[in-house]
Design a protein around this motif. Structure first.
Motif, mmCIF file in Angstrom:
data_model
loop_
_atom_site.group_PDB
_atom_site.id
_atom_site.type_symbol
_atom_site.label_atom_id
_atom_site.label_comp_id
_atom_site.label_asym_id
_atom_site.label_seq_id
_atom_site.Cartn_x
_atom_site.Cartn_y
_atom_site.Cartn_z
ATOM 1 N N ALA A 12 3.454 -4.546 -6.203
ATOM 2 C CA ALA A 12 2.099 -3.768 -5.939
ATOM 3 C C ALA A 12 1.010 -4.455 -6.793
ATOM 4 O O ALA A 12 -0.243 -4.430 -6.475
ATOM 5 C CB ALA A 12 2.257 -2.445 -6.409
ATOM 6 N N GLY A 13 1.339 -4.829 -7.867
ATOM 7 C CA GLY A 13 0.123 -5.409 -8.961
ATOM 8 C C GLY A 13 0.707 -5.831 -10.318
ATOM 9 O O GLY A 13 1.729 -5.236 -10.613
ATOM 10 N N ASP B 295 5.692 -0.820 -9.876
ATOM 11 C CA ASP B 295 5.908 -0.478 -8.263
ATOM 12 C C ASP B 295 7.267 0.313 -8.433
ATOM 13 O O ASP B 295 7.505 1.036 -9.351
ATOM 14 C CB ASP B 295 6.486 -1.892 -7.922
ATOM 15 C CG ASP B 295 6.017 -1.921 -6.477
ATOM 16 O OD1 ASP B 295 6.339 -1.144 -5.720
ATOM 17 O OD2 ASP B 295 5.691 -2.920 -5.932
ATOM 18 N N ARG C 71 -2.297 7.343 -8.568
ATOM 19 C CA ARG C 71 -3.500 6.867 -7.650
ATOM 20 C C ARG C 71 -3.299 5.368 -7.654
ATOM 21 O O ARG C 71 -3.219 4.735 -8.574
ATOM 22 C CB ARG C 71 -5.057 7.122 -8.062
ATOM 23 C CG ARG C 71 -5.918 6.787 -7.213
ATOM 24 C CD ARG C 71 -7.270 7.300 -7.689
ATOM 25 N NE ARG C 71 -8.407 6.539 -6.935
ATOM 26 C CZ ARG C 71 -8.952 7.119 -5.797
ATOM 27 N NH1 ARG C 71 -8.215 7.903 -4.905
ATOM 28 N NH2 ARG C 71 -10.038 6.288 -5.026
ATOM 29 N N TYR C 72 -3.304 4.844 -6.464
ATOM 30 C CA TYR C 72 -3.306 3.391 -6.217
ATOM 31 C C TYR C 72 -3.994 2.864 -4.993
ATOM 32 O O TYR C 72 -3.410 2.960 -3.932
ATOM 33 C CB TYR C 72 -1.647 2.701 -6.132
ATOM 34 C CG TYR C 72 -1.291 1.432 -5.789
ATOM 35 C CD1 TYR C 72 -2.043 0.534 -6.901
ATOM 36 C CD2 TYR C 72 -1.143 1.072 -4.712
ATOM 37 C CE1 TYR C 72 -1.450 -0.734 -6.512
ATOM 38 C CE2 TYR C 72 -0.975 -0.386 -4.117
ATOM 39 C CZ TYR C 72 -1.176 -1.133 -5.244
ATOM 40 O OH TYR C 72 -0.822 -2.614 -4.824
ATOM 41 N N LEU D 105 1.756 3.180 -2.602
ATOM 42 C CA LEU D 105 2.578 3.578 -3.436
ATOM 43 C C LEU D 105 2.209 4.917 -4.326
ATOM 44 O O LEU D 105 1.051 4.679 -4.661
ATOM 45 C CB LEU D 105 2.477 2.266 -4.739
ATOM 46 C CG LEU D 105 3.235 2.399 -5.925
ATOM 47 C CD1 LEU D 105 4.739 2.691 -5.695
ATOM 48 C CD2 LEU D 105 2.795 1.226 -6.957
ATOM 49 N N SER D 106 3.201 5.703 -4.405
ATOM 50 C CA SER D 106 2.461 7.083 -5.328
ATOM 51 C C SER D 106 3.906 7.780 -5.623
ATOM 52 O O SER D 106 4.973 7.392 -5.225
ATOM 53 C CB SER D 106 1.804 8.090 -4.070
ATOM 54 O OG SER D 106 2.588 8.416 -3.348
ATOM 55 N N GLY E 129 -11.406 2.513 -3.435
ATOM 56 C CA GLY E 129 -11.426 2.243 -4.705
ATOM 57 C C GLY E 129 -12.973 2.049 -5.500
ATOM 58 O O GLY E 129 -13.891 2.120 -4.599
ATOM 59 N N ARG F 197 7.657 1.018 -14.899
ATOM 60 C CA ARG F 197 6.610 0.268 -15.230
ATOM 61 C C ARG F 197 7.550 -0.920 -15.784
ATOM 62 O O ARG F 197 8.350 -0.539 -16.776
ATOM 63 C CB ARG F 197 5.972 0.761 -16.120
ATOM 64 C CG ARG F 197 4.637 -0.082 -16.918
ATOM 65 C CD ARG F 197 3.961 0.723 -17.924
ATOM 66 N NE ARG F 197 4.437 1.803 -18.620
ATOM 67 C CZ ARG F 197 3.898 2.889 -18.802
ATOM 68 N NH1 ARG F 197 2.866 3.315 -18.012
ATOM 69 N NH2 ARG F 197 4.763 3.999 -19.507
ATOM 70 N N VAL G 47 2.996 7.268 -10.235
ATOM 71 C CA VAL G 47 1.623 6.728 -9.815
ATOM 72 C C VAL G 47 1.164 8.041 -8.966
ATOM 73 O O VAL G 47 1.403 8.416 -8.476
ATOM 74 C CB VAL G 47 1.965 5.501 -8.813
ATOM 75 C CG1 VAL G 47 0.658 5.121 -8.020
ATOM 76 C CG2 VAL G 47 2.777 4.657 -9.515
ATOM 77 N N THR H 259 0.760 -1.201 -0.109
ATOM 78 C CA THR H 259 0.043 -0.051 -0.029
ATOM 79 C C THR H 259 0.951 1.303 0.109
ATOM 80 O O THR H 259 2.225 1.287 0.210
ATOM 81 C CB THR H 259 -0.764 -0.005 1.342
ATOM 82 O OG1 THR H 259 -0.243 0.209 2.380
ATOM 83 C CG2 THR H 259 -1.949 -1.167 1.464
#
Length: 130
Positions: A40-41, A77, A107-108, A4-5, A115, A10, A105, A2
């Motif tokens: 992160a995803g 990330d 918005r994450y 991440l900004s 969300g 990438r 980033v 959580t």
């Protein structure tokens, strides 16, 4: 992961839909390894047409015989975490393209944290008795 900004990296891995890694689709193996690494995803996008180093065009058009469509796995990330993950790809991606791009980033947010589909969260100072 959580919070991440800001500046990030990438990672895009371009492979074929039929490529395999450890008895499953390669894109799936990459996603599962990214999750295990705590990134992160990761998202997988199926292309409708493309070509790579072999110059063979793969397409989803009706009259085409090609079924090995291009697939992009995208992971975002921090630079440190993405670069630490790169050795995982060394033995997996034997054909394809691995690309790194700096990004930001904005918005994450996951489900249940503001969300899409999440219940509104009370703002500062809100709560019982107000």
């Amino acid at each position: 992961m959580t919070g991440l900004s800001g500046p990030a990296l990438r990672l895009t891995v371009l492979v074929g839909e039929n490529d395999r890694g450890h008895h499953r689709p390669l894109y799936s193996e990459i996603v599962h390894r990214a999750r295990a690494a705590g990134l992160a995803g990761a998202s997988v996008f199926r292309g409708i047409e493309g070509f790579g180093a072999s110059s063979l065009v793969h397409t989803a058009r009706l009259l085409s015989l090609s079924e090995d469509l291009p697939v992009a796995v995208v992971i975002v990330d921090t630079e440190e975490r993405v670069r630490a993950f790169l050795p995982e790809l060394d033995g997996l991606v034997t054909e394809g393209l691995v690309v790194l791009d700096p990004c930001e980033v904005v918005r994450y947010v996951g489900r249940g944290r503001g969300g899409a589909g999440a219940a509104p969260q009370p703002g500062p100072g809100a709560g019982a008795g107000e």
